[in-house]
Design a protein around this motif. Structure first.
Motif, PDB file in Angstrom:
ATOM      1  N   THR A  35      -2.060  14.509  -3.940  1.00  0.00           N
ATOM      2  CA  THR A  35      -2.783  13.548  -3.104  1.00  0.00           C
ATOM      3  C   THR A  35      -2.197  13.502  -1.699  1.00  0.00           C
ATOM      4  OG1 THR A  35      -1.393  11.751  -3.952  1.00  0.00           O
ATOM      5  CG2 THR A  35      -3.506  12.134  -5.052  1.00  0.00           C
ATOM      6  N   GLY A  36      -0.870  13.654  -1.590  1.00  0.00           N
ATOM      7  CA  GLY A  36      -0.252  13.668  -0.263  1.00  0.00           C
ATOM      8  C   GLY A  36      -0.757  14.820   0.582  1.00  0.00           C
ATOM      9  N   CYS A  37      -0.841  15.992  -0.022  1.00  0.00           N
ATOM     10  CA  CYS A  37      -1.348  17.164   0.700  1.00  0.00           C
ATOM     11  C   CYS A  37      -2.823  16.988   1.042  1.00  0.00           C
ATOM     12  CB  CYS A  37      -1.139  18.418  -0.140  1.00  0.00           C
ATOM     13  SG  CYS A  37      -1.761  19.921   0.644  1.00  0.00           S
ATOM     14  N   LEU A  38      -3.618  16.475   0.099  1.00  0.00           N
ATOM     15  CA  LEU A  38      -5.042  16.282   0.346  1.00  0.00           C
ATOM     16  C   LEU A  38      -5.272  15.287   1.479  1.00  0.00           C
ATOM     17  CD1 LEU A  38      -6.314  16.186  -3.349  1.00  0.00           C
ATOM     18  CD2 LEU A  38      -6.759  17.979  -1.667  1.00  0.00           C
ATOM     19  N   LEU A  39      -4.501  14.209   1.502  1.00  0.00           N
ATOM     20  CA  LEU A  39      -4.629  13.237   2.591  1.00  0.00           C
ATOM     21  C   LEU A  39      -4.296  13.878   3.932  1.00  0.00           C
ATOM     22  CD1 LEU A  39      -3.149   9.887   1.199  1.00  0.00           C
ATOM     23  CD2 LEU A  39      -5.353  10.161   2.353  1.00  0.00           C
ATOM     24  N   LYS A  40      -3.198  14.581   3.978  1.00  0.00           N
ATOM     25  CA  LYS A  40      -2.744  15.191   5.228  1.00  0.00           C
ATOM     26  C   LYS A  40      -3.767  16.186   5.763  1.00  0.00           C
ATOM     27  CE  LYS A  40       0.980  18.205   6.974  1.00  0.00           C
ATOM     28  NZ  LYS A  40       0.181  19.446   7.061  1.00  0.00           N
ATOM     29  N   VAL A  41      -4.225  17.087   4.911  1.00  0.00           N
ATOM     30  CA  VAL A  41      -5.144  18.135   5.373  1.00  0.00           C
ATOM     31  C   VAL A  41      -6.516  17.549   5.679  1.00  0.00           C
ATOM     32  CG1 VAL A  41      -6.213  20.343   4.786  1.00  0.00           C
ATOM     33  CG2 VAL A  41      -3.872  19.877   4.073  1.00  0.00           C
ATOM     34  N   SER A  42      -6.957  16.545   4.921  1.00  0.00           N
ATOM     35  CA  SER A  42      -8.249  15.903   5.199  1.00  0.00           C
ATOM     36  C   SER A  42      -8.247  15.268   6.582  1.00  0.00           C
ATOM     37  CB  SER A  42      -8.552  14.841   4.138  1.00  0.00           C
ATOM     38  OG  SER A  42      -8.762  15.433   2.879  1.00  0.00           O
ATOM     39  N   ARG A  43      -7.159  14.584   6.917  1.00  0.00           N
ATOM     40  CA  ARG A  43      -7.064  13.962   8.244  1.00  0.00           C
ATOM     41  C   ARG A  43      -7.025  15.015   9.346  1.00  0.00           C
ATOM     42  NH1 ARG A  43      -2.619   9.721   5.884  1.00  0.00           N
ATOM     43  NH2 ARG A  43      -4.101   8.097   5.196  1.00  0.00           N
ATOM     44  N   LEU A  61      -9.387   8.959  -8.053  1.00  0.00           N
ATOM     45  CA  LEU A  61      -8.934  10.332  -7.811  1.00  0.00           C
ATOM     46  C   LEU A  61     -10.066  11.332  -8.031  1.00  0.00           C
ATOM     47  CD1 LEU A  61      -5.420  10.066  -9.476  1.00  0.00           C
ATOM     48  CD2 LEU A  61      -5.870  10.440  -7.035  1.00  0.00           C
ATOM     49  N   HIS A  62     -10.866  11.108  -9.076  1.00  0.00           N
ATOM     50  CA  HIS A  62     -12.016  11.990  -9.302  1.00  0.00           C
ATOM     51  C   HIS A  62     -13.022  11.869  -8.152  1.00  0.00           C
ATOM     52  CE1 HIS A  62     -11.187  13.773 -13.173  1.00  0.00           C
ATOM     53  NE2 HIS A  62     -10.949  12.592 -13.741  1.00  0.00           N
ATOM     54  N   SER A  63     -13.257  10.630  -7.685  1.00  0.00           N
ATOM     55  CA  SER A  63     -14.191  10.428  -6.569  1.00  0.00           C
ATOM     56  C   SER A  63     -13.684  11.123  -5.312  1.00  0.00           C
ATOM     57  CB  SER A  63     -14.382   8.930  -6.303  1.00  0.00           C
ATOM     58  OG  SER A  63     -14.989   8.298  -7.404  1.00  0.00           O
ATOM     59  N   ALA A  64     -12.373  11.021  -5.086  1.00  0.00           N
ATOM     60  CA  ALA A  64     -11.789  11.715  -3.941  1.00  0.00           C
ATOM     61  C   ALA A  64     -12.000  13.212  -4.061  1.00  0.00           C
ATOM     62  CB  ALA A  64     -10.298  11.394  -3.845  1.00  0.00           C
ATOM     63  N   GLY A  65     -11.816  13.738  -5.250  1.00  0.00           N
ATOM     64  CA  GLY A  65     -12.002  15.172  -5.462  1.00  0.00           C
ATOM     65  C   GLY A  65     -13.411  15.626  -5.171  1.00  0.00           C
ATOM     66  N   GLU A  91     -10.123   7.263   1.576  1.00  0.00           N
ATOM     67  CA  GLU A  91     -10.154   5.909   1.006  1.00  0.00           C
ATOM     68  C   GLU A  91      -9.864   5.929  -0.476  1.00  0.00           C
ATOM     69  OE1 GLU A  91     -14.021   4.540   2.077  1.00  0.00           O
ATOM     70  OE2 GLU A  91     -13.409   3.818   4.054  1.00  0.00           O
ATOM     71  N   HIS A  92     -10.448   6.860  -1.212  1.00  0.00           N
ATOM     72  CA  HIS A  92     -10.216   6.935  -2.649  1.00  0.00           C
ATOM     73  C   HIS A  92      -8.786   7.374  -2.960  1.00  0.00           C
ATOM     74  CE1 HIS A  92     -14.120   5.878  -4.182  1.00  0.00           C
ATOM     75  NE2 HIS A  92     -14.741   6.800  -3.452  1.00  0.00           N
ATOM     76  N   LEU A  93      -8.277   8.295  -2.182  1.00  0.00           N
ATOM     77  CA  LEU A  93      -6.891   8.726  -2.400  1.00  0.00           C
ATOM     78  C   LEU A  93      -5.929   7.569  -2.162  1.00  0.00           C
ATOM     79  CD1 LEU A  93      -7.055  12.221  -0.686  1.00  0.00           C
ATOM     80  CD2 LEU A  93      -6.691  11.807  -3.126  1.00  0.00           C
ATOM     81  N   GLY A  94      -6.230   6.779  -1.122  1.00  0.00           N
ATOM     82  CA  GLY A  94      -5.399   5.628  -0.849  1.00  0.00           C
ATOM     83  C   GLY A  94      -5.500   4.564  -1.931  1.00  0.00           C
ATOM     84  N   ALA A  95      -6.717   4.366  -2.463  1.00  0.00           N
ATOM     85  CA  ALA A  95      -6.906   3.352  -3.512  1.00  0.00           C
ATOM     86  C   ALA A  95      -6.205   3.746  -4.801  1.00  0.00           C
ATOM     87  CB  ALA A  95      -8.403   3.169  -3.777  1.00  0.00           C
TER      88      ALA A  95
END
Length: 296
Positions: free
Chosen positions: A43-51, A191-195, A290-294
């Protein structure tokens, strides 16, 4: 996680289907540890790269280009060729309006160059970001497959429990376990929604690159030559109108005018489609974050 737990997220452990059924309390303990230890790296990597991707592709010229296309189309549409045909008329008013429209067309060319320059500099960076997102999302999906199985087994256990009538302590324990399972389930669903949002964002990012490239090609290869032909036809008309023997032939200039407006409309449609995809991409990335953060 206890050393004797058959956790499938550790090397050598059996798959979830092969596990001996465990009580809900044990399963939720495993889930908590999975969410605490196995999920955050992904999730940390996904947040970073998404931003980073969101910042990289945010409105890099499409908005200005769309405005310029519409302004130029309006300016060309307002040109009144009948003014040039009126006996003894001064074509200076028409010439001024035409020059304004011509400047707008040249601005479009420059904005298209800016979009093309961005593509040359960032196309590979966007593609690398989508590859990285897909790889980490796949790893996260594999981890969540175990979480889904354990959560399902947890609910099977909880639904099978039947506290004895009047056993308030057992009833309260069941309620507490159910509330905990609900909370864990909400994190897993986030997490699934974020994916899903990330997967859609990767597709949209590729669409955005394709549409930007197509738009630049349309402007450079079609609109610019059309604009040059229109300018040349209007110049010939104005030069002829200054001569005493002018026959009042505005047809060639009007034909080029009509063809130019068709091309402007087509480019505007392409630009609008690009902006729609860009906006959808930004919404997907925001949703994913938002989903990753939640779920944290």
């Amino acid at each position: 996680m206890p050393a004797d737990s058959p956790s499938a997220v550790y090397v050598g452990a059996p798959e979830p289907q092969a596990m001996q059924r465990q009580p809900a309390g044990v399963l939720m303990s495993w889930l908590e540890q999975l969410l605490h230890k196995m999920v955050p790296p992904h999730t940390g990597c996904l947040l970073k790269v998404s931003r980073e991707l969101g910042s990289l592709v945010y409105d890099r010229g499409a908005g200005k280009l769309a405005d310029a296309l519409r302004q130029t189309d309006a300016a060309v549409t307002e040109l009144d060729y009948d003014v040039v045909l009126q006996p003894g008329s001064d074509p200076s008013e028409f010439r001024t309006a035409w020059q304004g429209a011509a400047r707008g067309a040249r601005r479009i060319a420059q904005l298209a160059i800016d979009v093309g320059t961005w593509l040359e500099a960032n196309d590979q960076a966007v593609r690398r970001a989508t590859i990285e997102l897909r790889m980490d999302q796949q790893r996260l999906r594999e981890v969540l497959a175990h979480a889904d199985q354990w959560l399902a087994d947890c609910w099977v256990d909880l639904r099978q429990r039947r506290p004895a009538e009047g056993d308030q302590a057992a009833l309260e324990k069941l309620r507490s376990l159910a509330a905990k399972a609900d909370a864990l389930g909400a994190r897993i669903r986030s997490l699934h929604s974020a994916g899903r949002a990330i997967e859609e964002a990767c597709v949209l990012a590729e669409h955005v690159l394709t549409l930007r490239k197509a738009l630049v090609q349309e402007v450079v290869d079609v609109l610019q030559p059309r604009h040059s032909a229109w300018e040349a036809a209007v110049l010939r008309m104005l030069e002829a109108a200054d001569r005493a023997d002018w026959a009042g032939d505005v047809g060639p200039a009007q034909d080029q005018d009509a063809a130019l407006r068709v091309d402007l409309h087509r480019c505007t449609t392409g630009c609008d489609k690009l902006r729609q995809e860009e906006n959808a991409l930004q919404r997907c990335l925001v949703t994913a974050c938002e989903h990753l953060g939640a779920a944290a």
